[in-house]
Structure formats: C-alpha cells, structure tokens
Design an enzyme around this catalytic site. Structure first.
Site, PDB file in Angstrom:
ATOM      1  N   ASP A 210      40.407 -87.781 -30.679  1.00  0.00           N
ATOM      2  CA  ASP A 210      38.984 -88.115 -30.540  1.00  0.00           C
ATOM      3  C   ASP A 210      38.518 -88.778 -31.832  1.00  0.00           C
ATOM      4  OD1 ASP A 210      36.614 -88.375 -29.266  1.00  0.00           O
ATOM      5  OD2 ASP A 210      36.188 -86.251 -29.077  1.00  0.00           O
ATOM      6  N   HIS A 346      37.666 -93.299 -18.739  1.00  0.00           N
ATOM      7  CA  HIS A 346      36.546 -92.830 -19.556  1.00  0.00           C
ATOM      8  C   HIS A 346      36.108 -93.859 -20.595  1.00  0.00           C
ATOM      9  CE1 HIS A 346      33.912 -90.107 -21.628  1.00  0.00           C
ATOM     10  NE2 HIS A 346      34.620 -90.178 -22.739  1.00  0.00           N
TER      11      HIS A 346
HETATM   12 FE1  N7H Z   1      34.065 -89.448 -24.610  1.00  0.00          FE
HETATM   13  N1  N7H Z   1      38.282 -87.155 -23.947  1.00  0.00           N
HETATM   14  O1  N7H Z   1      38.869 -86.351 -24.583  1.00  0.00           O
HETATM   15  O2  N7H Z   1      38.776 -87.633 -22.947  1.00  0.00           O
HETATM   16  N2  N7H Z   1      35.962 -89.762 -25.268  1.00  0.00           N
HETATM   17  N3  N7H Z   1      34.543 -87.561 -24.060  1.00  0.00           N
HETATM   18  N4  N7H Z   1      32.121 -89.096 -24.082  1.00  0.00           N
HETATM   19  N5  N7H Z   1      33.533 -91.277 -25.248  1.00  0.00           N
HETATM   20  C1  N7H Z   1      36.404 -90.890 -25.913  1.00  0.00           C
HETATM   21  O3  N7H Z   1      37.410 -93.449 -28.868  1.00  0.00           O
HETATM   22  C2  N7H Z   1      35.811 -86.989 -24.039  1.00  0.00           C
HETATM   23  C3  N7H Z   1      31.610 -87.935 -23.609  1.00  0.00           C
HETATM   24  C4  N7H Z   1      32.277 -91.865 -25.160  1.00  0.00           C
HETATM   25  O4  N7H Z   1      34.347 -97.116 -28.002  1.00  0.00           O
HETATM   26  C5  N7H Z   1      37.806 -90.775 -26.159  1.00  0.00           C
HETATM   27  O5  N7H Z   1      37.197 -91.543 -29.924  1.00  0.00           O
HETATM   28  C6  N7H Z   1      35.687 -85.628 -23.577  1.00  0.00           C
HETATM   29  C7  N7H Z   1      30.218 -88.108 -23.264  1.00  0.00           C
HETATM   30  C8  N7H Z   1      32.278 -93.165 -25.823  1.00  0.00           C
HETATM   31  O6  N7H Z   1      36.072 -97.323 -26.664  1.00  0.00           O
HETATM   32  C9  N7H Z   1      38.206 -89.565 -25.669  1.00  0.00           C
HETATM   33  C10 N7H Z   1      34.352 -85.396 -23.352  1.00  0.00           C
HETATM   34  C11 N7H Z   1      29.916 -89.431 -23.546  1.00  0.00           C
HETATM   35  C12 N7H Z   1      33.566 -93.344 -26.303  1.00  0.00           C
HETATM   36  C13 N7H Z   1      37.043 -88.918 -25.086  1.00  0.00           C
HETATM   37  C14 N7H Z   1      33.648 -86.611 -23.654  1.00  0.00           C
HETATM   38  C15 N7H Z   1      31.116 -90.027 -24.079  1.00  0.00           C
HETATM   39  C16 N7H Z   1      34.326 -92.160 -25.925  1.00  0.00           C
HETATM   40  C17 N7H Z   1      38.712 -91.816 -26.817  1.00  0.00           C
HETATM   41  C18 N7H Z   1      33.652 -84.175 -22.882  1.00  0.00           C
HETATM   42  C19 N7H Z   1      28.633 -90.161 -23.352  1.00  0.00           C
HETATM   43  C20 N7H Z   1      34.087 -94.543 -27.092  1.00  0.00           C
HETATM   44  C21 N7H Z   1      38.823 -91.626 -28.294  1.00  0.00           C
HETATM   45  C22 N7H Z   1      34.125 -82.964 -22.976  1.00  0.00           C
HETATM   46  C23 N7H Z   1      27.915 -90.129 -22.245  1.00  0.00           C
HETATM   47  C24 N7H Z   1      34.522 -95.630 -26.179  1.00  0.00           C
HETATM   48  C25 N7H Z   1      37.737 -92.265 -29.081  1.00  0.00           C
HETATM   49  C26 N7H Z   1      35.020 -96.788 -27.018  1.00  0.00           C
HETATM   50  C27 N7H Z   1      35.657 -91.985 -26.246  1.00  0.00           C
HETATM   51  C28 N7H Z   1      37.005 -87.699 -24.388  1.00  0.00           C
HETATM   52  C29 N7H Z   1      32.301 -86.758 -23.489  1.00  0.00           C
HETATM   53  C30 N7H Z   1      31.191 -91.328 -24.529  1.00  0.00           C
HETATM   54  C31 N7H Z   1      39.641 -89.062 -25.750  1.00  0.00           C
HETATM   55  C32 N7H Z   1      36.779 -84.620 -23.351  1.00  0.00           C
HETATM   56  C33 N7H Z   1      29.282 -87.044 -22.681  1.00  0.00           C
HETATM   57  C34 N7H Z   1      31.100 -94.102 -25.966  1.00  0.00           C
END
Ligand code: N7H
Length: 488
Positions: A210, A346
């Site tokens: 993350d 995602h």
């Molecule tokens: Fe996410 N995951 O582990 O799968 N997220 N996210 N997220 N997320 C991202 O780029 C995760 C949540 C965004 O710039 C990664 O750091 C999990 C919410 C955005 O390319 C991973 C949860 C929201 C990005 C996860 C969660 C977002 C992003 C890739 C909840 C907003 C950047 C690693 C438990 C509504 C996208 C990284 C970009 C990336 C995960 C929640 C948004 C692995 C497990 C609620 C904007």
C-alpha cells in the site's frame, strides 16, 4: 518530538506553501509504526478554546515532519549492520468535523463542501452505499455505536511505538483536563492502528503493498517520479491554485485540508478463499499462481506493488519496489480494452488515468492523498482453516483533499459504485464494480475483464470483503487557522 518554536524556519516551498503552517500528515505523512485516532466531543466550548491554545505547540507541521523524516533516514544511514532501533518519535495532528466547528460557534459555510457540512453519517446511505436502516435524514448506518454519535474532532497521534504514542496522548489529555474535574472534551472512542509485522509492514491485510501511488504536488515534491501528472497544491490544500473554491476561502481556511476517515474491516480469509476458488487457469500455471493472478487483476497490482498494466501475467517484485517505474503507466496501451488491466480493478476505478484524460477530462480535482494504517491482529490458523473471520482487522482509511465532493465521495459514488464506469458506451464490455470497496447494497455485483483471454466473462462478487463500520468527515486547519479562529 513536539516542535520547538526556536527552530530556524525551513525555506518556503516554491509552490507558495507555508510548511510551518500546514499540518504534517497532509503533505508528508506522519512517520508511523503505530497510530492512534482519538475521537472526541467538545463538552465546554469556552474552556476548550483556552486548552487548545496550550495544545497548538504540540501539532507537528509539514516542516516538522520533514525534519523527522530526515532524522530517520540519517539514523538509518548511520547504522552499520542489522536494523537500527527506531528513534522514539511522536507526531500529533488535529481535525474538526462540521459538528465540532458548530459546537465552537464557528461559521464554516465557506468551507462550501456539502459532504463535509452534512457529515458522513448522512452521506453514508445515499452517496456511499453503506448498509443501514431508514432513509434520507433519518438513515442510520450499520456502524459501530461510537460513530453513530456526533463526533466533533479527532487527534491523530502517530509514532514509533505504543509507549511513545501513549505518553503523547497522556500529555494531550492533561491539557484538555480529561480525567480531571473540568475536562473540556469527552472521548468518544479511541482506535489504534499498527503497521503489520515483518516483511508485511508496508502491506495491507489482503497482502498488497500500500502507499505506492499518491499525488505529487507541483513545487513541493522535488523530482516527481514518472507517473500520473503532478497536481497543483490546491487539489489537496485549500486556498491555493487548483482549489475550485479558492476565492471563497476565509483566511482561517487557507492551508487547511479535508480529512476523510473510514473505519474499514477486511474479511481476509473469505477474500483469500474466494480468490483461490475462482483462480485463473492456464498451461503450466499452479493453483497458487492462478489465485495470485486473479488477485492481481482485482487490485490492478501484484502483492509486490508491481502494476499489471506493465507486467500482466507474472509478478515482478523488483518493479514493485522501484518508485521510478512502479507508477509509470496510464492504461494508454489498451484504451477501451482490458486485456492488461480490468476496467473495474481497484486502482483503475479509483484513478482511471488515460481512461478520462484521453477524452480531455482532467482528474486533478479527484486526486486524494491517502494516509491509512492497518488495525487488528494477523489472521490466525483457526481463521484460515475455517475460511472465516473471527477477529476484527482492516484499514483505518484516511485521505486528504480540498473537496470531498470531488475527491473521496466522488470516487466512491461515481466511479467505484458505478458499474458502467469507465464509460461503458465506448468499451466493448460493461466494466462492473470495484471488487474491493464497492457498496454491498448494490444489486448484481460483478465485474468483467477478469479472464484476459475472454474479457467479457463476468465474475460474480459473492461477498463484500471490505465492510465500512464507521467514519466522519473532518477539516484539518492550518496552525494560523487553529490560533486565529478555532482557539480565538
Ligand atoms: Fe485503495 N488494497 O489493498 O487492495 N488501494 N484500498 N482505496 N486506493 C490502492 O497505489 C485498498 C480505498 C485508492 O493512484 C492499492 O498505494 C484496500 C478507498 C486510490 O493508482 C491497494 C482498501 C478508496 C488508490 C489498495 C482500500 C481507495 C488506491 C495499490 C480498504 C477511496 C491509488 C497501492 C480496506 C474511495 C490509485 C497503492 C492510483 C490504491 C487497497 C480502500 C482509493 C493495494 C484493502 C475507500 C485513489
């Protein structure tokens, strides 16, 4: 590690940001192995203001945070062999909800943001899709009890260890008279987040790295690595170029930022079981490789952080940890196609990059600065064997932006929860829903693009593996805002 007022001021950032005025978590992220969120209600507004004046010197600014990060890297460099012990360090920030500002009799209408002014409880049903009962203003989300109350504010205390953080929380409580005869606030609930152990420390509970992609700020981030276009400071910071409501901001609002907090539980054994049962199959692919490939297609990155747009069929851990390469993709190679990366994965849902930019649509205003931390224990053997969660764990999701309605709320409502985004009319398949964070209240939860050879094949989402159990919208003021308005 509070900021000594006598320290020389660091140079002003060329983006015209006063780094001694902006709270540290927003632009530089408070360094943390652990972070406590203490949510409170103001019980005596007059005394709270006085106490707040004594508290303000504890607040870590961006300048203070950059200094801490510099100290950490010097400490690491100066250590020969093995891992050095962590420097004891704590960083404190504070933020207020609309209800907190109201309790202090502060007119916050020019913060403008309707999501902030209504509060997250009101937003949860209609705009975010959280489960709950009732409708309209009487909607009650299916959240933990403390979050159903009006929360006025939150202290964020991040640090190297529980000891350092708890000591700092003790100081804060003393300032506000908590535990004494004349407290000016009452604690609503306290939640502790911790980095996961060992080599999983930068990974969230499903196992994915993350904190890989966050907006780069023009003028603040020197030498941004290749990736999405850097944004103007006003996308995150109020009152700067790029803030759509810049002209409306009052002086106390300038250099503040909206903080979205979501208490998100993750059903890890259930998610792993789903991914394994629905694993992809191919010549020479083991069951585990098939499961890893499916997981990577749901997220858009392998567990190492390597983006599948660049390495679609095989993990590449070196690419995953290389900041010069791990964000250098735009989904351009497959405009309108999802052979490399599913539309609904995602990261494509939450930052569609060229899917919108190639149509001339800017995504600058939709960018958010994410600052989450994990909570809860590691999955136990018993949970893994039962394929069922019995202990609470997940993500304390936090993000900053200059508009919640264009930032977090928009991403959740218009992209994540919208099966036809990105633009189904220009794509051969209907993208479907974000498999991780789309609302469980939506019917027909599924996504396409899972099988790279048959992109129209759809995968049904049997469960919701990320369950929202609380949250609130806050405003994180500048130091001047705290001194000249909130504590005045
Ligand atoms: Fe996410 N995951 O582990 O799968 N997220 N996210 N997220 N997320 C991202 O780029 C995760 C949540 C965004 O710039 C990664 O750091 C999990 C919410 C955005 O390319 C991973 C949860 C929201 C990005 C996860 C969660 C977002 C992003 C890739 C909840 C907003 C950047 C690693 C438990 C509504 C996208 C990284 C970009 C990336 C995960 C929640 C948004 C692995 C497990 C609620 C904007």
């Amino acid at each position: 590690m509070s900021q000594a007022p006598s320290k020389p001021a660091p140079p002003q950032s060329p983006s015209n940001l006063d780094l001694n005025n902006i709270q540290g978590d927003i632009l530089s992220g408070l360094p943390k192995k652990t972070e406590t969120y203490l949510f409170f209600q103001i019980s005596d507004a007059k005394k709270f203001r006085t106490d707040l004046r004594n508290f303000i010197p504890l607040v870590k600014t961006v300048a203070g945070t950059l200094k801490d990060r510099d100290d950490i890297s010097k400490h690491k460099q100066g250590t020969v062999g093995g891992k050095p012990p962590l420097i004891p360090m704590a960083g404190v920030n504070i933020a207020f909800s609309h209800f907190g500002l109201k309790a202090l009799n502060i007119n916050d209408a020019n913060l403008v943001d309707t999501a902030f002014l209504g509060g997250q409880k009101l937003d949860a049903g209609a705009n975010l899709g959280d489960k709950g009962t009732g409708s309209g203003p009487s909607f009650v989300p299916d959240w933990e009890e403390p979050f159903k109350k009006d929360i006025h504010g939150v202290f964020l205390v991040a640090g190297d260890s529980h000891d350092t953080v708890n000591k700092k929380i003790g100081e804060i409580k003393q300032i506000f008279g908590v535990g004494g005869h004349t407290p000016s606030l009452t604690e609503v609930t306290t939640i502790v987040g911790d980095a996961r152990p060992g080599d999983q420390s930068a990974h969230e509970h499903f196992g994915y790295l993350d904190g890989v992609s966050n907006p780069q700020i023009i003028g603040f981030d020197k030498n941004p690595p290749p990736g999405p276009a850097p944004v103007r400071a006003g996308a995150i910071i109020l009152g700067k170029d790029g803030d759509a409501n810049k002209d409306k901001r009052e002086p106390w609002m300038v250099e503040g930022s909206f903080l979205v907090f979501r208490y998100l539980f993750q059903k890890v054994p259930e998610f792993d079981d789903f991914v394994f049962r629905n694993r992809l199959k191919g010549p020479g692919m083991t069951d585990q490789q098939g499961a890893d490939l499916l997981g990577a297609r749901l997220v858009g990155r392998w567990k190492s952080g390597a983006p599948i747009d660049l390495t679609p069929f095989k993990d590449d851990p070196e690419l995953g940890r290389d900041p010069q390469r791990n964000n250098n993709f735009h989904f351009t190679a497959e405009q309108n196609f999802q052979k490399l990366c599913p539309f609904a994965s995602h990261i494509r849902k939450t930052l569609p990059r060229a899917d919108l930019e190639s149509l001339g649509i800017s995504i600058e205003k939709n960018r958010i600065m994410r600052r989450g931390v994990q909570f809860g224990p590691e999955v136990t053997k018993a949970e893994r064997a039962a394929k069922k969660t019995s202990q609470g764990r997940g993500l304390l999701f936090a993000c900053y932006q200059s508009s919640i309605t264009d930032g977090f709320q928009f991403i959740q409502r218009s992209w994540v929860n919208n099966a036809t985004f990105p633009f189904a009319e220009t794509t051969p398949e209907v993208p479907g829903l974000d498999p991780l964070i789309s609302a469980s209240t939506l019917t027909d939860r599924k996504l396409s693009g899972i099988d790279p050879n048959n992109p129209s094949t759809e995968l049904k989402l049997e469960d919701q593996w990320v369950v929202p159990r609380g949250g609130e919208y806050f405003f994180t003021p500048s130091i001047k805002g705290l001194k000249e308005k909130i504590a005045a």
